[in-house]
Every structure is written in C-alpha cells, then in structure tokens.
Write a protein that holds these residues in place. Structure first.
Motif: not given
Length: 462
Positions: A19, A21, A369-370, A384, A386-391
């Motif tokens: 992946s 970011s 979870k996403g 995501d 949990l991470q609050r970011k896009k992969l």
C-alpha cells in the motif's frame, strides 16, 4: 473476515498487500512482455459465432501465436466467416456456415469459443462438451436456469473445462479487492454498493437498436448486461449465501411517447437530429468521418465493408439507423438489485443507461474496520478507521492492453490468458468462472428478475 484471522492473513500472504499513503499511478507494462514462453504448448481453438465477441477472443491468437491458433470457424454470415478465416489463415475445410456441421466432425481442436447469440448458447455448449472440447462460453451462460444447469451437467459428465465470459473476475483490480476482503483489512463486510454505468450512447446502440434490445430475441437486461456484476458481488462475498433478493426496474425514455415533435423514423432523414444525443449520425457517422472504424462502427457495417459509403448505406437501411423512439426495444434501462447475505451483509447494485461514462464501474464496500472503494480498474483505496488514514493498493500484474483485447479495461485479455493457460496445462484451477460458480451467480440474476416482474421479495431456499 476480521479479528486475529485478518492479521494472520496479512502476514502469511504469498502476495504481500502493498500500500501507499497516497494514490499512485498504476504500473503498466507492454502487453508483449507478458509471460513469454511460459505455456506448456500451443492450443488449437474453434470459433463458433464470429461476431464482435468471437473476433475479440480470437484476436488473442494473433497477439500470441505461440500460445493459441484458431483452426476453425462457424457462422451463418459469409462475410463474418471470411473475415475470421483470412485473419487466421483457416483452411477452407474447417469453415462452416452452421456450428452443427462443425460439432459433427471428429474432434479436431483442443477447445471451442462459443460466441453465438444469447439464446443459441445451450445447444452448441452441450454438443461440443459431448465431443470432449474445453469450452469458453460467452456470457450469459444461457437464458434460462434449466439451460444453464444442462450445460453444467454436460461439462461435468464429459470432464470439460468450462470458462464463462465473466471477464471482470479476471481483472487485477477485482482480484485485489477479493484479496483485501479475504485478508480482513476492512473487518467484517457489512454492505456493498456497486454501480454499472452503461453509457447513454452504448445503451442506445446495444439495447435500443442492437442485438439485446428485445427480450424475446435475446434476454432481459440484467442477464445480458449485468450478470458480470452480480457474479462479481457473489465472488467478493466468498462462501456466504444470498438469502433474500429484490429488484425494481423500468424502461425509461426510449419509447414512442418521448419521440420529439417532427422527428423522422431514421436519423439520416431527421430534421431535428442535431438536438438528439442518441442520433446515429453522432454515434457512428461522425466517429467514422474522423477515421475510426472500430467498435461500434464495425457492428453496423456487418457486411465487412468498412468505409463511409457502406456505413451510410447501413444507417439508411439497417437497424442502427432507426430513431431510438421507434424501435422494438422492451428491455429495462435502469434497475436496482438489493440482496441480503448470510450474516446480515447487504448489497445494493444499480444498473443505469443514462451515464456519461461507459462501463467504468464504481464499487464501495463498507466494513467494521474500514471502507474500500475502487473505480474502474483501480487502484483500490481503503480508509482505515483505526489509523484514520487512506491506503492505496495497486493491483498486481496490470498490463497496458490495446486493440481488440482492451475491452472491459483489459479484462478480455486476462480471461483469454487464463483460459488458454488452463487448457494448455490441463489446470482447471486457473479458471475463476467455472461451471458451479457461474451457475450460482446466474441463478441470483434469474431470481432478481423474478422479483422485479412479480414485485416482491424473493426468499431463496436454504
């Protein structure tokens, strides 16, 4: 799909889930560089139905002559037979105007590609299976559940490899979505939203003027156009069963009631043609005048003559020059299908004619979870929670595909590659759209149409 199992799947994957970011451009490699010399042997193939799809699949032999050779063709149209015969240097003794004559011969090829009209799939599929041919069968498998089941039984009985032309299952983006879901990256799947934008002029071409306009002559819209998509959804859901299904849809706009005042019966004679987005002059003639005689223009010029004069004559006298408001079309132009699978996962599928883009499907899958999303051929994006970011995940094995095999975002090529490899290596595991898988998804399509016609929710047998 979630919990500890997902972590294990991520770590143990033989094809790591790479992946980024931020979104990146897909890696494209030349088609010619793909798997040189990997095939165990060259396979020989017959073509039954030398129309647009038959020619497309046959084109694989021209791109990769060391892997596949077309040795026979059957089609009732002399021009279609001749075009394929000349392109592939087929011996005159192996050219037929009726597939039955081809099937009656002793087996003289490894496989057969069946691309006859939808309603003429079952008989040749069963006949060639009985002769021991491996079969690539254009979708839909057949137009009734009973015929589909008969094809499956024949292929099982005679131990034939069957691959149905659900090309989208073979595309790297579809496989990447499946990989991410199975790895539990978005947790448990709660809802799938999937859109098929048919394209405003494409619907007019195929489903108003063209071969799939009338159900009695072909099949209903959902089967003809969107069995791809129901199959993809069933594929992504894995082993979970669909429990309930409902559907709504109508034929919108392409009716006599919507014909503009003063419009003629044919576009070449129409005084208001300039104000019509569905004008045959715009869809075919203007394109050809710019030097493009590819699909869909080649479908209109079905006598093998590809020039402006022949195209103009075809539009003046043939079906593709008719006013879209005066055709004998009766298939729906927009339809929704709602499904509920085991575990409570819901699905909403939409097919609509009136779109700018042609076939650029959009998928959003919502998990615990996403959220996963993909448009066209990728990349696949996951947010995501949990991470609050896009992969961003790039589908592996994507190649630049041009020409005849570029259809469905290159998925036509991936289907042919898998089928030819499966036959050459005698390895049915390379087929993603085999007998049972395709039958299961086709039965969902038939039940969805039953729901639409009967205006009720259909509860599937447990």
């Amino acid at each position: 799909m979630g919990g500890a199992a997902s972590g294990k799947a991520l770590r143990s994957s033989t094809s790591p889930l790479r992946s980024h970011s931020a979104p990146a451009t897909r890696n494209l490699e030349p088609l010619e560089a793909e798997d040189p010399g990997r095939m165990a042997r060259q396979i020989t193939v017959l073509i039954t139905g030398a129309g647009s799809r038959g020619k497309t699949y046959a084109h694989y032999a021209l791109c990769f002559p060391e892997r596949m050779k077309v040795t026979g063709v059957a089609d009732p149209r002399a021009c279609a037979r001749k075009e394929l015969q000349e392109a592939h240097h087929i011996d005159e003794s192996n050219v037929f105007d009726d597939w039955k004559d081809m099937a009656e011969r002793e087996k003289f090829a490894d496989a057969v590609i069946i691309a006859t009209p939808d309603r003429l799939h079952k008989a040749p599929a069963v006949a060639f299976a009985q002769k021991g041919y491996h079969i690539l069968l254009e979708k839909p498998m057949a137009v009734t559940p009973e015929d589909c089941k008969e094809i499956v039984l024949a292929c099982k009985t005679y131990n034939c490899i069957l691959s149905v032309g659900h090309v989208l299952r073979y595309h790297p983006a579809s496989l990447k979505i499946k990989e991410l879901l199975d790895a539990g990256l978005i947790g448990d799947v709660c809802h799938i939203q999937h859109l098929e934008p048919v394209g405003f002029w494409h619907f007019a071409h195929s489903f108003v003027r063209g071969n799939w306009r009338n159900e009695a002559e072909s099949s209903f819209s959902l089967l003809a156009k969107s069995c791809h998509d129901i199959d993809l959804i069933n594929f992504w859901m894995g082993g979970k069963r669909c429990l309930k299904i409902s559907s709504f849809g109508h034929l919108s706009h392409f009716t006599k009631e919507h014909k503009p005042q003063g419009a003629a019966s044919r576009c070449l004679d129409c005084p208001v043609e300039q104000n019509c987005p569905y004008s045959a002059q715009k869809i075919y003639l203007k394109v050809a005048e710019q030097g493009s005689f590819h699909w869909p223009v080649t479908v209109v010029c079905n006598d093998g003559n590809y020039d402006i004069e022949a195209l103009t004559d075809a539009l003046r006298h043939g079906p593709y020059g008719r006013c879209v408001y005066e055709c004998d079309n009766d298939v729906v132009s927009n339809q929704v299908v709602n499904m509920e699978f085991e575990g409570g996962t819901t699905v909403a599928f939409t097919m609509v004619a009136f779109t700018e883009r042609l076939g650029v499907r959009e998928t959003t899958i919502y998990g615990t979870k996403g959220q996963l999303s993909c448009r066209g051929g990728g990349p696949v994006e996951v947010f995501d929670f949990l991470q609050r970011k896009k992969l961003t995940f790039q589908p592996e094995g994507v190649r630049s595909v041009v020409g005849c095999l570029s259809g469905h975002g290159g998925a036509d090529y991936y289907l042919m590659k898998s089928f030819v490899s499966a036959v050459a290596d005698n390895d049915p595991s390379l087929i993603h759209t085999g007998a049972e898988e395709t039958l299961n998804s086709h039965l969902l399509v038939f039940e969805a149409e039953r729901s639409r016609r009967e205006n009720r929710v259909v509860f599937l047998e447990t």
